[in-house]
Design a protein around this motif. Sequence first.
Motif, PDB file in Angstrom:
ATOM      1  N   ASP A 183       0.626  -1.166  -0.053  1.00  0.00           N
ATOM      2  CA  ASP A 183      -0.110  -0.021  -0.093  1.00  0.00           C
ATOM      3  C   ASP A 183       0.840   1.119  -0.069  1.00  0.00           C
ATOM      4  N   THR A 184       1.995   1.092   0.934  1.00  0.00           N
ATOM      5  CA  THR A 184       2.713   2.377   0.757  1.00  0.00           C
ATOM      6  C   THR A 184       3.624   2.644  -0.573  1.00  0.00           C
ATOM      7  N   LEU A 185       3.985   1.361  -1.172  1.00  0.00           N
ATOM      8  CA  LEU A 185       4.675   1.562  -2.645  1.00  0.00           C
ATOM      9  C   LEU A 185       3.399   2.101  -3.342  1.00  0.00           C
ATOM     10  N   ASP A 186       2.273   1.954  -3.493  1.00  0.00           N
ATOM     11  CA  ASP A 186       1.157   2.326  -4.269  1.00  0.00           C
ATOM     12  C   ASP A 186       1.176   3.842  -4.213  1.00  0.00           C
ATOM     13  N   ALA A 187       0.988   4.230  -2.688  1.00  0.00           N
ATOM     14  CA  ALA A 187       0.865   5.709  -2.358  1.00  0.00           C
ATOM     15  C   ALA A 187       2.094   6.346  -2.993  1.00  0.00           C
ATOM     16  N   LEU A 188       3.342   5.875  -2.954  1.00  0.00           N
ATOM     17  CA  LEU A 188       4.483   6.568  -3.544  1.00  0.00           C
ATOM     18  C   LEU A 188       4.486   6.770  -4.885  1.00  0.00           C
ATOM     19  N   ASP A 189       3.675   5.553  -5.688  1.00  0.00           N
ATOM     20  CA  ASP A 189       3.651   5.936  -7.132  1.00  0.00           C
ATOM     21  C   ASP A 189       2.635   6.864  -7.516  1.00  0.00           C
ATOM     22  N   ASN A 190       1.689   6.929  -6.374  1.00  0.00           N
ATOM     23  CA  ASN A 190       0.694   8.199  -6.590  1.00  0.00           C
ATOM     24  C   ASN A 190       0.964   9.777  -6.180  1.00  0.00           C
ATOM     25  N   GLY A 191       2.554   9.724  -5.923  1.00  0.00           N
ATOM     26  CA  GLY A 191       3.071  11.066  -5.526  1.00  0.00           C
ATOM     27  C   GLY A 191       2.985  11.352  -3.971  1.00  0.00           C
ATOM     28  N   ARG A 200      19.743   6.011  11.985  1.00  0.00           N
ATOM     29  CA  ARG A 200      20.383   5.343  10.915  1.00  0.00           C
ATOM     30  C   ARG A 200      19.543   5.206   9.661  1.00  0.00           C
ATOM     31  N   ALA A 201      20.230   5.232   8.520  1.00  0.00           N
ATOM     32  CA  ALA A 201      19.560   5.104   7.295  1.00  0.00           C
ATOM     33  C   ALA A 201      19.311   3.667   6.955  1.00  0.00           C
ATOM     34  N   THR A 202      17.791   3.299   7.135  1.00  0.00           N
ATOM     35  CA  THR A 202      17.420   1.752   7.183  1.00  0.00           C
ATOM     36  C   THR A 202      16.834   1.894   5.502  1.00  0.00           C
ATOM     37  N   VAL A 203      16.709   0.696   5.303  1.00  0.00           N
ATOM     38  CA  VAL A 203      16.038   0.526   3.732  1.00  0.00           C
ATOM     39  C   VAL A 203      14.928   1.256   3.774  1.00  0.00           C
ATOM     40  N   THR A 204      14.180   1.546   4.646  1.00  0.00           N
ATOM     41  CA  THR A 204      13.000   2.363   4.638  1.00  0.00           C
ATOM     42  C   THR A 204      13.436   3.707   4.144  1.00  0.00           C
ATOM     43  N   ALA A 205      14.341   4.114   5.042  1.00  0.00           N
ATOM     44  CA  ALA A 205      14.897   5.409   4.660  1.00  0.00           C
ATOM     45  C   ALA A 205      15.600   5.748   3.069  1.00  0.00           C
ATOM     46  N   SER A 206      15.802   4.377   2.681  1.00  0.00           N
ATOM     47  CA  SER A 206      16.404   4.626   1.125  1.00  0.00           C
ATOM     48  C   SER A 206      15.202   5.041   0.034  1.00  0.00           C
ATOM     49  N   LYS A 207      13.783   4.709   0.710  1.00  0.00           N
ATOM     50  CA  LYS A 207      12.912   4.831  -0.234  1.00  0.00           C
ATOM     51  C   LYS A 207      12.473   6.131   0.041  1.00  0.00           C
ATOM     52  N   ALA A 208      12.888   7.094   0.855  1.00  0.00           N
ATOM     53  CA  ALA A 208      12.155   8.199   1.431  1.00  0.00           C
ATOM     54  C   ALA A 208      12.383   9.386   0.543  1.00  0.00           C
ATOM     55  N   THR A 209      11.400  10.143   0.614  1.00  0.00           N
ATOM     56  CA  THR A 209      11.539  11.649  -0.074  1.00  0.00           C
ATOM     57  C   THR A 209      12.537  12.288   0.929  1.00  0.00           C
ATOM     58  N   ARG A 210      12.507  12.505   2.246  1.00  0.00           N
ATOM     59  CA  ARG A 210      13.423  13.240   2.960  1.00  0.00           C
ATOM     60  C   ARG A 210      13.716  12.167   4.197  1.00  0.00           C
ATOM     61  N   PHE A 211      14.820  12.202   4.573  1.00  0.00           N
ATOM     62  CA  PHE A 211      15.385  11.362   5.621  1.00  0.00           C
ATOM     63  C   PHE A 211      16.086  12.209   6.716  1.00  0.00           C
TER      64      PHE A 211
END
Length: 694
Positions: A183-191, A200-211
């Motif tokens: 659901d989060t990936l779908d949301a990111l695809d929608n802006g 620390r920079a997690t895998v989640t942080a690597s997907k972030a607009t801002r960390f």
Amino acid sequence: MAREKVFSVCGMCTVRCPIQVDVEDGECTYIQGNPHAPGLQGALCARGGAGLALLNDAERPQFPMIRQGERGEGKWKRATWDEALDYVAEKIKTVTDVHGGKGVLWSDRGGPFIDLHQAFMRGLGSPNYCNHDSACARNVQHAALSVFGFGRKAVVYDYKNAKHIVLQTRNLFEAINVKEVNDTLDALDNGCKLTVIDIRATVTASKATRFFMVRPGTDYAFNLAVIHEILNKQLFDAEYASRFIQDLDALRAFTAQYTPEWAETETGVAAKELRVFVRELAAAGSSVIWHPGWMNARYSDSFYMSRTAYIINALLGSIGAKGGLPIAATPKDVDRKGLKKLVDLYPKPEEKRADGVGWKYPHFDAGPGLLHLAFKAIESEDPYPVKAYIAYRHDPLMAYPDPEALKKVFDKLDLMVSVTFSWSDTAWYSDVVLPLSTYLERESILAGKGGLKPSMFVRHRAVAPRFETKADWEILCGLAKRLGMDKLAFDSIEDIWAYQLDGTGVKIEDFQAKGSVSLADKPKYFTPDEYAFKTPSKKIEMINQKWEKQGLPSLKPYVSPEKPGDGQFRITFGRCGVHTQGHTVNNAILAGQMSENVLWMNDETAKAMGIADGQTVEVAANGYSGKIKTFLTEFIHPEAVFMVHGFGHTLPVESRAKGKGVADHMLMPGGIEKWDPAGGAIAMQEHFVTVRKV
């Protein structure tokens, strides 16, 4: 060749995703996410895919065992099920004859199937049902209660429709809930924007607009500055606040001093960046999810971090809103009847809880209590003796700090039982090990799930049990028969299902097509006229009188966290995508993916100490030390070191896990005593270690 598809529920972590199991001639051949489950898209995480390795693992407990030597010595007598259940029932009866039902304690990992466990404890007359949550999300639960009057699961994370998601102490892409990830990936695809706040920079942080990489222990400071900026710049939803927020002026006065400039000195986040972030939040309107945390048993003020996260959501109008945190619907909200509860077979025990929850600590949720305080009661016999303990799928000797101190507590017990499908330190230290069938080999009681579309679901047995293992209902109903608890002495899972479905209008055959039954045709989003909060004011409360009466401020002045001394680091830990705490480390597939943990260190700090990437170092605290390889990166705060939790196994029965990596919980001396009286959880990241080259 006989082929079938069985709908079941994964048991590799506490998320319990719905699954479909392909079976040929009685053997599991493939596991995937249930294709009928919305948002799952047929997917599973790596752990879910490794279920076959658990099923076929010859190193898991295979038959009942009764201890012969000293606790922890590893000397066992193989027993039949009748012998083991007779032994446990006799010991429980001896305890209850002397101390009453209250002399028995239970703990598990929570989840959708606990109605059976709670019914068993009620049948004994014990109020002492607990789960693991004081080492996980109790701070979040109590934060929700303190502002809304209801718990954390009474709201839904509507990721798919969100416009801005903020993840703080929630590592979504490694501590995986597959539907939430999709659901989060779908949301990111929608802006949708994604902001991650972490040390620390997690895998989640690597997907972030801002960390935002914050100084360890300063999340509360960050949140206070966000609230200050929202109020100071009039960026909150004024209409929503007028209708639903109590004591907004008190919040405004309290946060007046906590400016972004002040927060910069605490967190390291530039005031300018924080202000830009807050403007973007406000631009998303009510379609914001600021996650209050998942495993938030971290710092001494983590309760207040979670509480302020909920407050930020409220200021933006996202509590109850589509794309934010809408209110979860229950069966009655969609004109249906939920499952009949097994716990209602017996009256609620009148005895007060051993952990003090509900009487000594009236502001806490009495449902699962606080296990670390129940352990304290075993040790002190205050308010009364607790002499028997059953740990179901739970390993407190790895989940809680300072296991050597806990063993001394357990030595005061007359009976310690572990019901488990894998070896653990707790099982090894028990008097009796009752081998649980894996989730692929057992049926469970039916379970219900609230949400936008409330539902019921079933776990079917995919294959016959390997070895001499049993399902939890078989074990507990067998004990119930021996203890004279006739109402719970069901002879079959079908009888339990029939009891649960009575009056619901749902038949067990209705689960055949998809593995679940939806109780609503479409998502239920409550309008503001349809809900009220369960506080005395019926509003979201900035000041909660329950906490105030306990001498605990609802709005607590910020205290700067302790800095590590020379040569020291704050020890932090967390999850990864291929392991679930300690119980998957010996899994043949997952051990191959990650056999040991490593020590994350800030690269500049490590180089100043002459430590290279991949080098073996010794990490130590108060007499315990372990050797571990380093992972150097700029993406961890220099005050902290980090390791994945669950390693450092020592049991001879775990050939793949033994001697691999370091056990973070061993580096927390006295940690069972460090807990927050406001939130209830222990504070496991308030410890410091030294690191040196080997």
